[in-house]
Design an enzyme around this catalytic site. Structure first.
Site, PDB file in Angstrom:
ATOM      1  N   ASN A  23      13.804   9.787  -8.046  1.00  0.00           N
ATOM      2  CA  ASN A  23      13.587  11.159  -7.613  1.00  0.00           C
ATOM      3  C   ASN A  23      14.869  11.971  -7.563  1.00  0.00           C
ATOM      4  O   ASN A  23      14.852  13.130  -7.146  1.00  0.00           O
ATOM      5  CB  ASN A  23      12.873  11.184  -6.259  1.00  0.00           C
ATOM      6  CG  ASN A  23      11.408  10.794  -6.391  1.00  0.00           C
ATOM      7  OD1 ASN A  23      10.795  11.027  -7.430  1.00  0.00           O
ATOM      8  ND2 ASN A  23      10.849  10.191  -5.362  1.00  0.00           N
ATOM      9  N   VAL A  49       0.757   5.287   2.892  1.00  0.00           N
ATOM     10  CA  VAL A  49      -0.358   5.229   3.843  1.00  0.00           C
ATOM     11  C   VAL A  49      -0.441   6.514   4.662  1.00  0.00           C
ATOM     12  O   VAL A  49      -1.525   6.944   5.076  1.00  0.00           O
ATOM     13  CB  VAL A  49      -0.198   3.985   4.748  1.00  0.00           C
ATOM     14  CG1 VAL A  49      -1.160   4.015   5.923  1.00  0.00           C
ATOM     15  CG2 VAL A  49      -0.400   2.721   3.926  1.00  0.00           C
ATOM     16  N   LEU A 103       0.844  -1.187   0.000  1.00  0.00           N
ATOM     17  CA  LEU A 103       0.000   0.000   0.000  1.00  0.00           C
ATOM     18  C   LEU A 103       0.882   1.239   0.000  1.00  0.00           C
ATOM     19  O   LEU A 103       1.640   1.493   0.943  1.00  0.00           O
ATOM     20  CB  LEU A 103      -0.930   0.018   1.217  1.00  0.00           C
ATOM     21  CG  LEU A 103      -2.255  -0.745   1.089  1.00  0.00           C
ATOM     22  CD1 LEU A 103      -2.038  -2.213   0.759  1.00  0.00           C
ATOM     23  CD2 LEU A 103      -3.076  -0.604   2.378  1.00  0.00           C
ATOM     24  N   ASP A 104       0.782   2.005  -1.068  1.00  0.00           N
ATOM     25  CA  ASP A 104       1.613   3.192  -1.249  1.00  0.00           C
ATOM     26  C   ASP A 104       1.200   4.307  -0.287  1.00  0.00           C
ATOM     27  O   ASP A 104       0.012   4.584  -0.097  1.00  0.00           O
ATOM     28  CB  ASP A 104       1.470   3.683  -2.697  1.00  0.00           C
ATOM     29  CG  ASP A 104       2.233   4.958  -2.960  1.00  0.00           C
ATOM     30  OD1 ASP A 104       3.472   4.922  -2.928  1.00  0.00           O
ATOM     31  OD2 ASP A 104       1.577   6.007  -3.196  1.00  0.00           O
ATOM     32  N   GLU A 134       3.887   1.400   2.861  1.00  0.00           N
ATOM     33  CA  GLU A 134       4.816   2.529   2.868  1.00  0.00           C
ATOM     34  C   GLU A 134       4.185   3.564   3.787  1.00  0.00           C
ATOM     35  O   GLU A 134       3.023   3.928   3.606  1.00  0.00           O
ATOM     36  CB  GLU A 134       5.014   3.116   1.474  1.00  0.00           C
ATOM     37  CG  GLU A 134       5.968   4.299   1.507  1.00  0.00           C
ATOM     38  CD  GLU A 134       5.940   5.142   0.239  1.00  0.00           C
ATOM     39  OE1 GLU A 134       6.943   5.821  -0.034  1.00  0.00           O
ATOM     40  OE2 GLU A 134       4.915   5.149  -0.467  1.00  0.00           O
ATOM     41  N   HIS A 152      17.405   2.911   4.573  1.00  0.00           N
ATOM     42  CA  HIS A 152      17.984   3.433   3.329  1.00  0.00           C
ATOM     43  C   HIS A 152      18.740   4.728   3.564  1.00  0.00           C
ATOM     44  O   HIS A 152      19.876   4.902   3.095  1.00  0.00           O
ATOM     45  CB  HIS A 152      16.898   3.677   2.282  1.00  0.00           C
ATOM     46  CG  HIS A 152      17.415   4.464   1.106  1.00  0.00           C
ATOM     47  ND1 HIS A 152      17.404   5.847   1.074  1.00  0.00           N
ATOM     48  CD2 HIS A 152      17.995   4.066  -0.062  1.00  0.00           C
ATOM     49  CE1 HIS A 152      17.942   6.259  -0.062  1.00  0.00           C
ATOM     50  NE2 HIS A 152      18.306   5.201  -0.765  1.00  0.00           N
ATOM     51  N   GLN A 200      14.010   6.323  -4.503  1.00  0.00           N
ATOM     52  CA  GLN A 200      15.300   6.864  -4.115  1.00  0.00           C
ATOM     53  C   GLN A 200      16.248   7.017  -5.304  1.00  0.00           C
ATOM     54  O   GLN A 200      17.197   7.795  -5.241  1.00  0.00           O
ATOM     55  CB  GLN A 200      15.931   5.991  -3.029  1.00  0.00           C
ATOM     56  CG  GLN A 200      15.066   5.834  -1.790  1.00  0.00           C
ATOM     57  CD  GLN A 200      14.687   7.156  -1.142  1.00  0.00           C
ATOM     58  OE1 GLN A 200      15.383   8.156  -1.284  1.00  0.00           O
ATOM     59  NE2 GLN A 200      13.563   7.172  -0.438  1.00  0.00           N
TER      60      GLN A 200
END
Length: 605
Positions: A405, A269, A266-267, A303, A332, A402
């Site tokens: 963008n 959230v 799920l992108d 996410e 990251h 990452q």
């Protein structure tokens, strides 16, 4: 085996003959169904029902019939629950028979989450052809590498022929540029044949800026009380929200049941505005667990930039109450600072003590667990996460965001990052108890960038290109207008083409050596670590001595998993514990600069 998810929305084939059409549009006094048949148009008035529904059944319609809906103002719109839109998002939808595909993976029940090694891929740039069918042909190489799950970037139909997928507007229709719904089913089926799970990235926080017609005839779908970067929020908590929530719950079930996906990511959230007693992400997770999750492994990954560990809680038996895991941006960011030394933007939150930040990410999951963020003007970010097992975090050194963008979409590697440092970080990632994720091509150090690309109409395309370049004005390297002008135009097809993987590189130096290292690390993970992850109940502990990082995790069988990494130039000598599973840049007990040692200390010594 035939699979179908029954929906209250859209076009559903009837048992005998014909099709039932339903559209939710409470504000519309009348809706007309328009069929595209025999080279002409045939209109059928729809009956207005209680609850804002419009419906009709048409005997002459069947699988393959093209159709759309006409609003009182004469606007023809595609079905928001279309299973297929062959001519893109502005054109008529197509009736699909979901049971036409005869599935041949009846014995597949998925894989438990602790076995996950994820490979994120973008269908359009994964191969030269950029299709579901072409992607299916490459799956054997991923299984041989040691990958156990592929994660598709969003495939919901978006405007144009090129895009990342996060501008989707027809959430039930696979992107027509990639192939048909049948092609996507064959891709999932092929993956299962190789023992690979398939996760799908879905976007439930907004629609794309082009091709979303719901605003024109169904304002109830949105809640103006919540403002978002995309306008009024999707109506998860306002008046008449039940039908909207059902739309998304059915979408999640549709992908899992009708396409046999193994889970959803799920992108963003954190960008879903929902003040309901039960957050829509939790409702979706509960519906999946109570439905297809009763018979097979079905996973939910989030996410969530807010680092809300409440979504990741486990029950008394260690099973996730809602989400299996969350993408761990903190891992990251700390790793990126250690790799590159960058301190711009959000990297400033990790640059003050990058080794300690990285150690906390490895041991406890989130770096920011309610701590004040300098990048966010001192606002606290996150919730405690040390009580969660490592498998609650999907960690990575690279992903689509990452890389893409960045102004030129450059990957992590030389000359910005020395090979020894990158290979040490790969070992920390792939041999940690976190669920590791690779971005397509990362396993062999792909030379192709992954740029931001799209295919909008002329007016929007110009605005996007200008906006993209203005985003980088705050960076010193792009304060000059001429420097910003060199940033690739997202709408130019050459930007997309530059991002396509070069598969021939895999066998050439130095790419082959990187691929061999990744394969070795994943084999060691499978042999030594994975069997001890099931039932792991909490995170670990870390300590930093100068440039030496040491982390210990308690594993499910009582064993201890040890990591030592030397981020300095001078040799360091960490205590040797147990059986050494992997080490590099070592001289006996000492670790040279960028040296790493992974060891297993069995229960009882």
């Amino acid at each position: 085996m035939r699979r179908r998810h029954a929906m209250p929305f859209g076009a559903e084939l009837q048992a005998g003959a014909g099709v039932r059409f339903r559209l939710w549009a409470p504000s519309a006094e009348a809706i007309t169904l328009r069929l595209h048949v025999d080279g002409g148009l045939r209109e059928h008035p729809m009956q207005r029902l209680d609850g804002g529904w419009h419906a009709c059944s048409v005997d002459e319609a069947g699988a393959g019939t093209r159709y759309d809906f006409v609003t009182p103002g004469g606007l023809a719109v595609p079905d928001p629950a279309s299973r297929s839109n062959p001519d893109d998002v502005h054109s008529a939808s197509q009736v699909v028979d979901p049971q036409a595909h005869d599935w041949r993976d009846d014995g597949w029940t998925g894989r438990p989450w602790h076995e996950a090694v994820i490979y994120e891929l973008h269908v359009g740039t994964f191969t030269d052809a950029g299709t579901f069918a072409a992607a299916a042909e490459r799956l054997g190489t991923l299984a041989a590498l040691g990958v156990t799950a592929i994660e598709l970037m969003p495939v919901a139909d978006f405007p144009g022929r090129r895009g990342w997928g996060y501008d989707g507007v027809l959430l039930f229709a696979p992107e027509s540029a990639y192939g048909t719904p049948e092609d996507l089913k064959r891709l999932v089926e092929a993956a299962h044949g190789h023992g690979l799970m398939v996760l799908l990235d879905v976007v439930y926080n907004h629609f794309g800026p082009e091709g979303n017609y719901l605003h024109a005839y169904c304002p109830e779908f949105f809640n103006a009380a919540h403002a978002t970067p995309w306008g009024a929020a999707i109506n998860f908590d306002g008046a008449a929200n039940r039908t909207v929530r059902d739309f998304y719950v059915h979408n999640a079930l549709y992908w899992i049941e009708e396409f046999h996906f193994d889970g959803l990511r799920l992108d963003a959230v954190h960008a879903i505005r929902d003040d309901s007693a039960i957050h829509i992400a939790c409702e979706i997770a509960e519906a999946l667990a109570a439905g297809p999750g009763r018979e097979r492994h079905v996973h939910v990954v989030l996410e969530n930039d807010a680092n809300e560990s409440r979504f990741l809680l486990r029950d008394a038996s260690g099973r996730p109450r809602h989400a299996d895991a969350q993408w761990n941006d903190d891992f990251h960011h700390a790793a990126h600072v250690l790799a590159t030394g960058e301190a711009d933007g959000y990297y400033a939150d990790y640059a003050d003590a990058p080794i300690a930040r990285f150690g906390r990410a490895l041991a406890e999951g989130f770096v920011y667990q309610g701590d004040p963020s300098a990048f966010r003007d001192g606002e606290p970010r996150g919730e405690p996460s040390a009580h969660l097992p490592g498998t609650a975090f999907v960690s990575f050194l690279q992903n689509h965001d990452q890389i893409g963008n960045r102004a030129f979409g450059e990957r992590l590697g030389p000359p910005a990052v020395q090979p020894d440092r990158l290979e040490m970080l790969l070992a920390c990632l792939l041999l940690s108890p976190h669920v590791p994720m690779l971005f397509m091509g990362e396993e062999y150090g792909a030379s192709s960038p992954f740029l931001y690309f799209c295919d909008f109409g002329p007016e929007l395309a110009s605005a996007v290109a200008k906006g993209r370049r203005e985003e980088f004005r705050r960076f010193a390297a792009f304060r000059d207008e001429a420097a910003r002008a060199r940033i690739p135009d997202p709408n130019d097809e050459s930007t997309f083409r530059a991002s396509v993987l070069k598969w021939s590189e895999r066998e050439a130096p130095p790419h082959a050596a990187r691929r061999a290292l990744v394969q070795q690390l994943l084999a060691l993970r499978s042999q030594w670590l994975v069997p001890r992850l099931a039932g792991m109940s909490a995170g670990g502990q870390y300590r930093v001595d100068g440039t030496l990082l040491q982390v210990r995790w308690p594993l499910a069988d009582g064993a201890g998993w040890h990591l030592a990494a030397n981020f300095g130039a001078a040799p360091a000598e960490p205590p040797r514990r147990g059986h050494v599973v992997f080490e590099r840049c070592a001289d006996g007990p000492r670790l040279r600069g960028d040296g790493v040692r992974i060891a297993l200390e069995r229960a009882g010594g």
